[in-house]
Design a protein around this motif. Structure first.
Motif, PDB file in Angstrom:
ATOM      1  N   ASP A   1     -48.561  61.020 -26.649  1.00 31.03           N
ATOM      2  CA  ASP A   1     -47.709  61.767 -25.718  1.00 31.03           C
ATOM      3  C   ASP A   1     -47.136  60.856 -24.625  1.00 31.03           C
ATOM      4  O   ASP A   1     -46.765  61.319 -23.553  1.00 31.03           O
ATOM      5  CB  ASP A   1     -48.507  62.915 -25.080  1.00 31.03           C
ATOM      6  CG  ASP A   1     -47.619  63.992 -24.486  1.00 31.03           C
ATOM      7  OD1 ASP A   1     -46.535  64.223 -25.054  1.00 31.03           O
ATOM      8  OD2 ASP A   1     -47.985  64.571 -23.456  1.00 31.03           O
ATOM      9  N   ARG A   2     -47.126  59.522 -24.880  1.00 32.84           N
ATOM     10  CA  ARG A   2     -46.597  58.529 -23.930  1.00 32.84           C
ATOM     11  C   ARG A   2     -47.332  58.583 -22.583  1.00 32.84           C
ATOM     12  O   ARG A   2     -46.776  58.221 -21.541  1.00 32.84           O
ATOM     13  CB  ARG A   2     -45.091  58.739 -23.715  1.00 32.84           C
ATOM     14  CG  ARG A   2     -44.277  58.770 -25.004  1.00 32.84           C
ATOM     15  CD  ARG A   2     -42.802  59.043 -24.741  1.00 32.84           C
ATOM     16  NE  ARG A   2     -42.130  59.478 -25.973  1.00 32.84           N
ATOM     17  CZ  ARG A   2     -41.489  58.679 -26.807  1.00 32.84           C
ATOM     18  NH1 ARG A   2     -41.414  57.386 -26.544  1.00 32.84           N
ATOM     19  NH2 ARG A   2     -40.920  59.150 -27.894  1.00 32.84           N
ATOM     20  N   SER A   3     -48.589  58.993 -22.638  1.00 32.54           N
ATOM     21  CA  SER A   3     -49.351  59.198 -21.399  1.00 32.54           C
ATOM     22  C   SER A   3     -49.480  57.925 -20.567  1.00 32.54           C
ATOM     23  O   SER A   3     -49.503  57.974 -19.332  1.00 32.54           O
ATOM     24  CB  SER A   3     -50.753  59.732 -21.730  1.00 32.54           C
ATOM     25  OG  SER A   3     -50.668  61.013 -22.308  1.00 32.54           O
ATOM     26  N   PHE A   4     -49.578  56.765 -21.251  1.00 29.28           N
ATOM     27  CA  PHE A   4     -49.829  55.532 -20.499  1.00 29.28           C
ATOM     28  C   PHE A   4     -48.658  55.110 -19.614  1.00 29.28           C
ATOM     29  O   PHE A   4     -48.796  54.223 -18.761  1.00 29.28           O
ATOM     30  CB  PHE A   4     -50.264  54.390 -21.411  1.00 29.28           C
ATOM     31  CG  PHE A   4     -49.311  54.005 -22.516  1.00 29.28           C
ATOM     32  CD1 PHE A   4     -48.123  54.678 -22.755  1.00 29.28           C
ATOM     33  CD2 PHE A   4     -49.622  52.941 -23.353  1.00 29.28           C
ATOM     34  CE1 PHE A   4     -47.264  54.310 -23.776  1.00 29.28           C
ATOM     35  CE2 PHE A   4     -48.758  52.550 -24.370  1.00 29.28           C
ATOM     36  CZ  PHE A   4     -47.586  53.252 -24.576  1.00 29.28           C
ATOM     37  N   LEU A   5     -47.503  55.733 -19.790  1.00 29.32           N
ATOM     38  CA  LEU A   5     -46.352  55.379 -18.958  1.00 29.32           C
ATOM     39  C   LEU A   5     -46.513  55.884 -17.527  1.00 29.32           C
ATOM     40  O   LEU A   5     -45.697  55.558 -16.666  1.00 29.32           O
ATOM     41  CB  LEU A   5     -45.068  55.931 -19.568  1.00 29.32           C
ATOM     42  CG  LEU A   5     -44.681  55.354 -20.945  1.00 29.32           C
ATOM     43  CD1 LEU A   5     -43.346  55.915 -21.396  1.00 29.32           C
ATOM     44  CD2 LEU A   5     -44.632  53.822 -20.907  1.00 29.32           C
ATOM     45  N   ARG A   6     -47.542  56.657 -17.266  1.00 36.63           N
ATOM     46  CA  ARG A   6     -47.803  57.133 -15.908  1.00 36.63           C
ATOM     47  C   ARG A   6     -48.676  56.163 -15.115  1.00 36.63           C
ATOM     48  O   ARG A   6     -48.994  56.418 -13.961  1.00 36.63           O
ATOM     49  CB  ARG A   6     -48.458  58.512 -15.962  1.00 36.63           C
ATOM     50  CG  ARG A   6     -47.538  59.572 -16.563  1.00 36.63           C
ATOM     51  CD  ARG A   6     -48.162  60.951 -16.538  1.00 36.63           C
ATOM     52  NE  ARG A   6     -47.208  61.942 -16.980  1.00 36.63           N
ATOM     53  CZ  ARG A   6     -47.041  62.331 -18.242  1.00 36.63           C
ATOM     54  NH1 ARG A   6     -47.778  61.779 -19.193  1.00 36.63           N
ATOM     55  NH2 ARG A   6     -46.151  63.241 -18.561  1.00 36.63           N
ATOM     56  N   LEU A   7     -49.067  55.056 -15.744  1.00 32.91           N
ATOM     57  CA  LEU A   7     -49.921  54.067 -15.086  1.00 32.91           C
ATOM     58  C   LEU A   7     -49.106  52.829 -14.718  1.00 32.91           C
ATOM     59  O   LEU A   7     -48.196  52.444 -15.441  1.00 32.91           O
ATOM     60  CB  LEU A   7     -51.074  53.666 -16.003  1.00 32.91           C
ATOM     61  CG  LEU A   7     -52.000  54.792 -16.491  1.00 32.91           C
ATOM     62  CD1 LEU A   7     -52.997  54.238 -17.494  1.00 32.91           C
ATOM     63  CD2 LEU A   7     -52.718  55.449 -15.328  1.00 32.91           C
ATOM     64  N   SER A   8     -49.448  52.214 -13.585  1.00 33.10           N
ATOM     65  CA  SER A   8     -48.836  50.943 -13.177  1.00 33.10           C
ATOM     66  C   SER A   8     -49.947  49.978 -12.806  1.00 33.10           C
ATOM     67  O   SER A   8     -50.242  49.757 -11.625  1.00 33.10           O
ATOM     68  CB  SER A   8     -47.892  51.170 -11.989  1.00 33.10           C
ATOM     69  OG  SER A   8     -46.818  52.007 -12.348  1.00 33.10           O
ATOM     70  N   PRO A   9     -50.611  49.404 -13.801  1.00 32.43           N
ATOM     71  CA  PRO A   9     -51.779  48.554 -13.532  1.00 32.43           C
ATOM     72  C   PRO A   9     -51.411  47.174 -13.013  1.00 32.43           C
ATOM     73  O   PRO A   9     -50.265  46.732 -13.118  1.00 32.43           O
ATOM     74  CB  PRO A   9     -52.435  48.447 -14.909  1.00 32.43           C
ATOM     75  CG  PRO A   9     -51.287  48.561 -15.865  1.00 32.43           C
ATOM     76  CD  PRO A   9     -50.332  49.536 -15.227  1.00 32.43           C
ATOM     77  N   ALA A  10     -52.411  46.493 -12.469  1.00 33.37           N
ATOM     78  CA  ALA A  10     -52.244  45.093 -12.074  1.00 33.37           C
ATOM     79  C   ALA A  10     -52.465  44.176 -13.273  1.00 33.37           C
ATOM     80  O   ALA A  10     -51.877  43.100 -13.365  1.00 33.37           O
ATOM     81  CB  ALA A  10     -53.221  44.745 -10.952  1.00 33.37           C
ATOM     82  N   ILE A  11     -53.354  44.607 -14.170  1.00 33.98           N
ATOM     83  CA  ILE A  11     -53.620  43.864 -15.411  1.00 33.98           C
ATOM     84  C   ILE A  11     -53.582  44.862 -16.562  1.00 33.98           C
ATOM     85  O   ILE A  11     -54.141  45.959 -16.462  1.00 33.98           O
ATOM     86  CB  ILE A  11     -55.002  43.171 -15.372  1.00 33.98           C
ATOM     87  CG1 ILE A  11     -55.055  42.116 -14.257  1.00 33.98           C
ATOM     88  CG2 ILE A  11     -55.319  42.528 -16.720  1.00 33.98           C
ATOM     89  CD1 ILE A  11     -56.417  41.455 -14.105  1.00 33.98           C
ATOM     90  N   ALA A  12     -52.915  44.499 -17.647  1.00 33.23           N
ATOM     91  CA  ALA A  12     -52.882  45.344 -18.832  1.00 33.23           C
ATOM     92  C   ALA A  12     -53.330  44.551 -20.049  1.00 33.23           C
ATOM     93  O   ALA A  12     -53.042  43.356 -20.166  1.00 33.23           O
ATOM     94  CB  ALA A  12     -51.485  45.907 -19.064  1.00 33.23           C
ATOM     95  N   ILE A  13     -54.039  45.224 -20.930  1.00 35.02           N
ATOM     96  CA  ILE A  13     -54.384  44.682 -22.245  1.00 35.02           C
ATOM     97  C   ILE A  13     -53.706  45.551 -23.286  1.00 35.02           C
ATOM     98  O   ILE A  13     -53.709  46.781 -23.179  1.00 35.02           O
ATOM     99  CB  ILE A  13     -55.913  44.693 -22.477  1.00 35.02           C
ATOM    100  CG1 ILE A  13     -56.633  43.762 -21.501  1.00 35.02           C
ATOM    101  CG2 ILE A  13     -56.237  44.294 -23.917  1.00 35.02           C
ATOM    102  CD1 ILE A  13     -58.150  43.862 -21.581  1.00 35.02           C
ATOM    103  N   ILE A  14     -53.116  44.925 -24.293  1.00 34.03           N
ATOM    104  CA  ILE A  14     -52.589  45.653 -25.446  1.00 34.03           C
ATOM    105  C   ILE A  14     -53.297  45.107 -26.679  1.00 34.03           C
ATOM    106  O   ILE A  14     -53.088  43.967 -27.080  1.00 34.03           O
ATOM    107  CB  ILE A  14     -51.063  45.503 -25.579  1.00 34.03           C
ATOM    108  CG1 ILE A  14     -50.370  46.071 -24.333  1.00 34.03           C
ATOM    109  CG2 ILE A  14     -50.564  46.212 -26.830  1.00 34.03           C
ATOM    110  CD1 ILE A  14     -48.864  45.901 -24.328  1.00 34.03           C
ATOM    111  N   THR A  15     -54.168  45.931 -27.271  1.00 42.04           N
ATOM    112  CA  THR A  15     -55.038  45.459 -28.351  1.00 42.04           C
ATOM    113  C   THR A  15     -54.378  45.514 -29.721  1.00 42.04           C
ATOM    114  O   THR A  15     -54.737  44.745 -30.612  1.00 42.04           O
ATOM    115  CB  THR A  15     -56.318  46.304 -28.403  1.00 42.04           C
ATOM    116  OG1 THR A  15     -55.963  47.673 -28.684  1.00 42.04           O
ATOM    117  CG2 THR A  15     -57.077  46.247 -27.086  1.00 42.04           C
TER     118      THR A  15
END
Length: 442
Positions: free
Chosen positions: A156-170
């Motif tokens: 549901d594209r939920s992660f677009l509501r986050l603005s992290p300082a560090i992101a991991i994409i596995t």
């Protein structure tokens, strides 16, 4: 959702809610003081919550849910889980872990490393960590700089509501094609997530992920492949442990020992290692933390072991996850017969990845296939477990109704038994364990 519920309960709020099925987890939440009911009935909503409550829901709730529509009809503000997570993490230094698979284990590893290193860490993860017996870690709000670790869900594209300082994409293997238009839309959305990392932030992406170059205010590092910034080599198994060396931009780190098996977990641990180094944690501290990491419930989860049989459970529900899990099982137990019990999750996912499922489910020596778990979906004509079974390249294979599973196990001869899936297959874990215990005592 349960981690979020625990966060509010731990912050002094009253919490109530609905779940479709009573489980060990919901019973734990009830024991912690939450009011939970299991029938979709407006009359079961506690009176205290009718007029004055923060209403949080997951997109997994079906559109015709009576209680959800009751609040909608009242004109109440409804919040998605991801929106609340976004609010909580807005002002906090956040590490967000996204990816089609591996995000629960990786986020748990990151949280464990930070806690082991004495950092003031808060963490929302998607599974029960074996080290802490919870999916929520709570630090001290008054103990200086906080670090928040969150699992960033692509559904549901939920992660677009986050603005992290560090992101991991596995991983960026296509999934949820009932939500995304196509594979290109899926990849573009992940790249949009990477672009939302705060200025001067960092993205760590697995080497096979098609993450595009970021602007100069953000750093992008790849991990896990031979040409990556963080590259493993000299991988081996020693005394039952997975061990590897790691090339990093700052030099080589040797003899990293993992407490959990699988090459996919080497990949997860490299991402967690990179974040630890980024946050200034000494390499030796990270190594010690990873060796003591016990994993996540329902991720290569040893349920029962005897001289005759070993039983392992895993949440894998995408072909790539299933392949990684079963390959790890076959690697650890090279000369043993492996029997897999798999419950497909969603008609749409089974349809979209039918050939991939067939390939992955051909890895074990025998397969017991349950009917498709529908979750939020209605059946799709022509998409059944029998159709999937016909594509599986095994001699020993069958479709079994859930009501017949335990009886089927009575006549199943195997060395290694695994249950796989994200539906309600977990309801069989305890019955299977008790059955094997009884058999072992004879």
């Amino acid at each position: 959702m349960s981690a979020l519920a625990r966060w509010f309960r731990g912050s002094g709020y009253h919490v109530a809610g609905y779940d479709r099925t009573r489980t060990a987890l919901t019973e734990q939440l009830e024991a912690e003081g939450m009011l939970i009911h299991y029938e979709d009935d407006v009359k079961l909503i506690p009176l205290d919550f009718i007029d004055d409550a923060l209403i949080v829901y997951t997109p997994a709730i079906p559109a015709d849910h009576k209680e959800l529509n009751y609040f909608k009809a009242q004109g109440r503000k409804l919040w998605k889980r991801s929106e609340i997570l976004g609010k909580i993490t807005e002002e906090v230094f956040t590490v967000a872990v996204a990816g089609t698979h591996g995000k629960t284990t990786t986020s748990s590893m990151v949280a464990h490393i930070l806690k082991y290193a004495g950092k003031n860490v808060f963490a929302f993860v998607g599974g029960i960590t074996q080290n802490y017996k919870s999916n929520l870690l709570i630090g001290d709000k008054d103990a200086g700089e906080q670090i928040m670790v969150v699992e960033a869900d692509e559904y549901d594209r939920s992660f677009l509501r986050l603005s992290p300082a560090i992101a991991i994409i596995t991983a960026m293997d296509p999934d949820h094609l009932d939500i995304y238009k196509d594979e290109e839309d899926f990849v573009d959305t992940f790249n949009q997530f990477a672009g939302q990392v705060k200025s001067n932030g960092v993205v760590f992406a697995q080497g096979n992920c098609p993450v595009r170059k970021l602007d100069n205010s953000r750093s992008l590092h790849f991990y896990g492949e031979a040409a990556s910034d963080f590259s493993p080599f000299n991988k081996r198994i020693e005394k039952g442990y997975y061990v590897y060396d790691l090339k990093t931009p700052a030099g080589t780190i040797t003899n990293i020992v993992l407490g959990i098996p699988g090459d996919h977990n080497i990949q997860n641990s490299i991402a967690a290692f990179a974040v630890g180094l980024q946050l200034g944690i000494p390499a030796e501290t990270i190594k010690n933390a990873l060796k003591e990491f016990k994993g996540v419930k329902r991720r290569f989860d040893y349920i029962f072991r005897s001289e005759k049989i070993t039983y392992i459970d895993d949440y894998a529900h995408h072909p790539t996850e299933i392949k990684a899990f079963l390959c790890a099982v076959k690697e650890v137990y090279k000369d043993k017969k492996v029997t897999a019990i798999f419950q497909p999750h969603l008609y749409s996912r089974t349809r979209d990845f039918m050939d991939g499922f067939a390939e992955s489910l051909s890895i074990p020596d025998a397969l017991i296939l349950l009917e498709i778990y529908p979750a939020r979906e209605l059946p799709i004509p022509g998409i059944t477990s029998s159709v999937l079974l016909d594509k599986v390249n095994l001699t020993e294979k069958k479709v079994v109704a859930k009501s017949d599973l335990m009886k089927t196990l009575e006549s199943t001869d195997t060395d290694i038994l695994v249950t796989i899936g994200a539906g309600d297959i977990d309801q069989f874990i305890e019955p299977i364990k008790k059955f094997l215990e009884k058999e072992a005592s004879r």
